[in-house]
Scaffold this motif. Structure first.
Motif, PDB file in Angstrom:
ATOM      1  N   ILE A   9      -9.158 -29.039 -17.733  1.00 25.23           N
ATOM      2  CA  ILE A   9     -10.312 -29.191 -18.738  1.00 25.23           C
ATOM      3  C   ILE A   9     -10.983 -28.015 -18.908  1.00 25.23           C
ATOM      4  N   VAL A 149     -18.585 -21.388 -23.650  1.00 20.19           N
ATOM      5  CA  VAL A 149     -17.156 -21.721 -23.470  1.00 20.19           C
ATOM      6  C   VAL A 149     -16.745 -21.679 -22.001  1.00 20.19           C
ATOM      7  N   THR A 150     -16.036 -22.281 -21.513  1.00 18.60           N
ATOM      8  CA  THR A 150     -15.813 -22.353 -20.069  1.00 18.60           C
ATOM      9  C   THR A 150     -14.376 -21.959 -19.774  1.00 18.60           C
ATOM     10  N   PRO A 152     -10.622 -22.659 -18.358  1.00 19.00           N
ATOM     11  CA  PRO A 152     -10.016 -23.959 -18.223  1.00 19.00           C
ATOM     12  C   PRO A 152      -9.789 -23.852 -16.623  1.00 19.00           C
ATOM     13  N   LYS A 203      -2.560 -28.019 -24.700  1.00 15.96           N
ATOM     14  CA  LYS A 203      -3.997 -28.838 -24.686  1.00 15.96           C
ATOM     15  C   LYS A 203      -4.286 -29.469 -25.969  1.00 15.96           C
ATOM     16  N   GLN A 238      -0.419 -30.092 -29.744  1.00 16.12           N
ATOM     17  CA  GLN A 238      -1.609 -29.361 -29.848  1.00 16.12           C
ATOM     18  C   GLN A 238      -2.362 -29.976 -30.986  1.00 16.12           C
TER      19      GLN A 238
HETATM   20  P1  ADP Z   1      -8.009 -21.736 -28.806  1.00 15.10           P
HETATM   21  O1  ADP Z   1      -7.378 -20.514 -29.227  1.00 15.10           O
HETATM   22  O2  ADP Z   1      -7.280 -22.849 -29.076  1.00 15.10           O
HETATM   23  O3  ADP Z   1      -9.524 -21.989 -29.276  1.00 15.10           O
HETATM   24  P2  ADP Z   1      -9.185 -20.777 -26.195  1.00 15.10           P
HETATM   25  O4  ADP Z   1      -8.214 -20.110 -25.482  1.00 15.10           O
HETATM   26  O5  ADP Z   1     -10.059 -20.236 -27.243  1.00 15.10           O
HETATM   27  O6  ADP Z   1      -8.238 -21.749 -27.124  1.00 15.10           O
HETATM   28  O7  ADP Z   1      -9.777 -21.830 -25.385  1.00 15.10           O
HETATM   29  C1  ADP Z   1     -10.589 -22.888 -25.839  1.00 15.10           C
HETATM   30  C2  ADP Z   1     -10.909 -23.923 -24.769  1.00 15.10           C
HETATM   31  O8  ADP Z   1     -10.039 -24.810 -24.402  1.00 15.10           O
HETATM   32  C3  ADP Z   1     -11.886 -23.197 -23.640  1.00 15.10           C
HETATM   33  O9  ADP Z   1     -12.868 -23.893 -23.159  1.00 15.10           O
HETATM   34  C4  ADP Z   1     -10.425 -23.222 -22.612  1.00 15.10           C
HETATM   35  O10 ADP Z   1     -11.051 -23.276 -21.296  1.00 15.10           O
HETATM   36  C5  ADP Z   1      -9.901 -24.304 -23.127  1.00 15.10           C
HETATM   37  N1  ADP Z   1      -8.324 -24.337 -22.784  1.00 15.10           N
HETATM   38  C6  ADP Z   1      -7.502 -23.466 -22.906  1.00 15.10           C
HETATM   39  N2  ADP Z   1      -6.443 -23.541 -22.742  1.00 15.10           N
HETATM   40  C7  ADP Z   1      -6.392 -24.948 -21.970  1.00 15.10           C
HETATM   41  C8  ADP Z   1      -5.464 -25.640 -21.534  1.00 15.10           C
HETATM   42  N3  ADP Z   1      -4.140 -25.308 -21.176  1.00 15.10           N
HETATM   43  N4  ADP Z   1      -6.057 -26.875 -20.744  1.00 15.10           N
HETATM   44  C9  ADP Z   1      -7.218 -27.307 -20.923  1.00 15.10           C
HETATM   45  N5  ADP Z   1      -8.028 -26.360 -21.415  1.00 15.10           N
HETATM   46  C10 ADP Z   1      -7.864 -25.365 -22.053  1.00 15.10           C
END
Ligand code: ADP
Ligand code: MG
Length: 488
Positions: A9, A149-150, A152, A203, A238
């Protein structure tokens, strides 16, 4: 197959910042304004020719969050246009930060932070079910919004919940946001995937999470849904999902845009900032304004000997925390009164207040804040604690007193105790009277005792305690009882 998948998460959390004015204009930032479209001006309504100005209070708020998280504070930062079309966004773009967030890295509740940046909120859309019309209220449009933003790196719904609760507490402690989820002042989006150990799955992003409980339930639901898909040999798509609280299920909202769709570029109307050249944002000045942080305060309470759970509730619940803090001041670290106060607050006062605020014990208290004020003054509370600490009243009497005072008793506890014959020291005469009365009333039990039945003593002891409404010091009562029995 089952049980082999590990959930992952990552959270994206928005918080409306508490500032005098909006992010890029001097319209009032007032979340409690009930009349629509009063806190607006040409800038936040995007009239042609109007120009934005950066709100320094909002920048300082985000930098303080960064200091608390031990993050890297940006030196160079700029604002970017995130382009998309929607009626709640009058400019046709949102001012946000893309390449150069104010804050990067850091850690909270064991979770790595990716970044914290500053942007502006959209207007609120109000849907009228009866006419099918949608109205837009621009009071919220342009309000400073922080996005955190954290990475994952969270692996359970519970840890995700703990993180979000800890962030809420931090924002409130710093005074940068009220962070009330029900009011939309704090909005959590949860990204959820599952995969075999060491891998990262596809995700989904879940929105519409209006409480911590809803977030935890949504994450659990989604993990199960994804497991079933993978077990059937299907794939996770996704996408962005909503959470339906009534159905307790996620539902598809839209296929996610890639960042390319937003055509980010630096806003030409705003200056880029070089923070090291701006005295207002110097981290040593900001550090002087930092309050005691939640984890620092918990550690201080635990060092006083307070149980971790109790320290947690004192830091979470402002009313409990204020009262406990007054006891720490009154008695001083190391005094027995401090721990007595902690116990009476965490046990007795919490149940009294729970009853008063009509909260059911089933409710997750972490989500429901005790809203009523503690119905007893700190001064009277600490006097009661002092009486019990000094052995002047029994713990039974202390509990009774707390209920009496919670119901509105105002008099000085010392006088109240004296007037009602509750002082243990004053009780020796009374003890003897009560004991002899009980012995006279129970001749057969006394005979049993004389013939060697130990249980008879316990019965007599219980009868005396009842007569005394529990106010006696047990050891003194036992002594008086044995004395009188020996005299018979
Ligand atoms: P996006 O490009 O889809 O916005 P990001 O890499 O910027 O994705 O990440 C957005 C959020 O999704 C962050 O909080 C990140 O920790 C989380 N995240 C990214 N990849 C995953 C994953 N495979 N599973 C769960 N959370 C994820
Ligand atoms: Mg992203």
């Amino acid at each position: 197959m089952e049980g082999e998948y590990i959930p992952t998460i990552g959270l994206e959390i928005h918080a409306e910042l508490k500032t005098q004015t909006k992010m890029f204009c001097d319209s009032k930032n007032d979340p409690d304004e009930a009349r629509p479209n009063v806190n607006v001006c040409p800038v936040c309504l995007a009239h042609p020719g109007s120009l934005p100005v950066i709100n320094r209070e909002a920048v300082r708020h985000v930098l303080k969050v960064g200091i608390a998280l031990k993050s890297k504070l940006a030196d160079y930062t700029e604002f970017d246009r995130k382009n998309y079309f929607y009626p709640d966004l009058p400019k046709g773009y949102q001012l946000s930060q893309y390449e150069y967030p104010l804050v990067s890295g850091g850690e909270l509740a064991g979770v790595e932070i990716t970044r914290v940046h500053l942007e502006e909120d959209t207007a609120s859309s109000i849907h009228d079910e009866s006419t099918g019309e949608t109205m837009v209220d621009y009071n919220r449009g342009g309000v400073p919004l922080m996005e955190l933003v954290t990475e994952p790196v969270i692996h359970s719904a519970e840890d995700a919940g703990n993180f979000a609760r800890e962030l809420q507490l931090l924002l409130r402690t710093l005074g940068v946001s009220n962070a009330n989820m029900e009011k939309g002042e704090m909005r959590v989006e949860a990204n959820v995937s599952i995969a075999k150990k060491g891998e990262l799955g596809t995700k989904v992003e879940i929105k519409n999470l209006n409480s911590f409980n809803a977030m935890e339930r949504a994450v659990r639901y989604e993990v199960e849904r994804q497991k079933k898909l993978l077990d059937r040999g299907e794939k996770v798509v996704q996408q962005t999902l909503g959470w339906d609280d009534a159905k307790q299920a996620t539902f598809p909202q839209r296929v996610k845009e890639g960042s390319a769709d937003y055509r980010y570029f630096p806003d030409p109307d705003l200056p880029s900032l070089k923070l090291s050249e701006l005295a207002d944002f110097a981290s040593d000045i900001l550090e002087k304004e930092m309050p005691e942080l939640p984890w620092e305060r918990r550690a201080r309470y635990e060092a006083l000997g307070v149980k971790a759970d109790d320290a947690g509730s004192f830091v979470r619940e402002p009313y409990l925390g204020e009262l406990f803090e007054s006891s720490v001041q009154a008695f001083g670290a190391g005094d027995k009164g401090v721990l007595l106060a902690a116990n009476y607050i965490a046990n007795d006062l919490v149940s009294i207040m729970t009853a008063l605020t009509k909260q059911s014990r089933d409710i997750d208290v972490r989500d429901t804040e005790i809203k009523s004020e503690i119905p007893i003054s700190a001064e009277n509370f600490n006097k009661i604690i002092q009486l019990v600490r000094d052995g002047k009243i029994s713990s039974r009497t202390a509990k009774d007193l707390l209920s009496v005072y919670a119901k509105g008793e105002q008099s000085d506890p010392e006088q109240y105790v004296a007037a009602n014959n509750l002082l243990q020291a004053d009780m020796s005469d009374k003890l003897v009277d009560v004991v002899s009365a009980v012995l006279t009333k129970n001749p057969t039990v006394v005979a049993d005792y004389k013939s060697g039945k130990a249980a008879a003593l316990e019965f007599l002891f219980g009868q005396c305690m009842r007569e005394l409404r529990g106010a006696a010091n047990p050891a003194s009562l036992r002594e008086a009882l044995q004395q009188e029995l020996a005299n018979l």
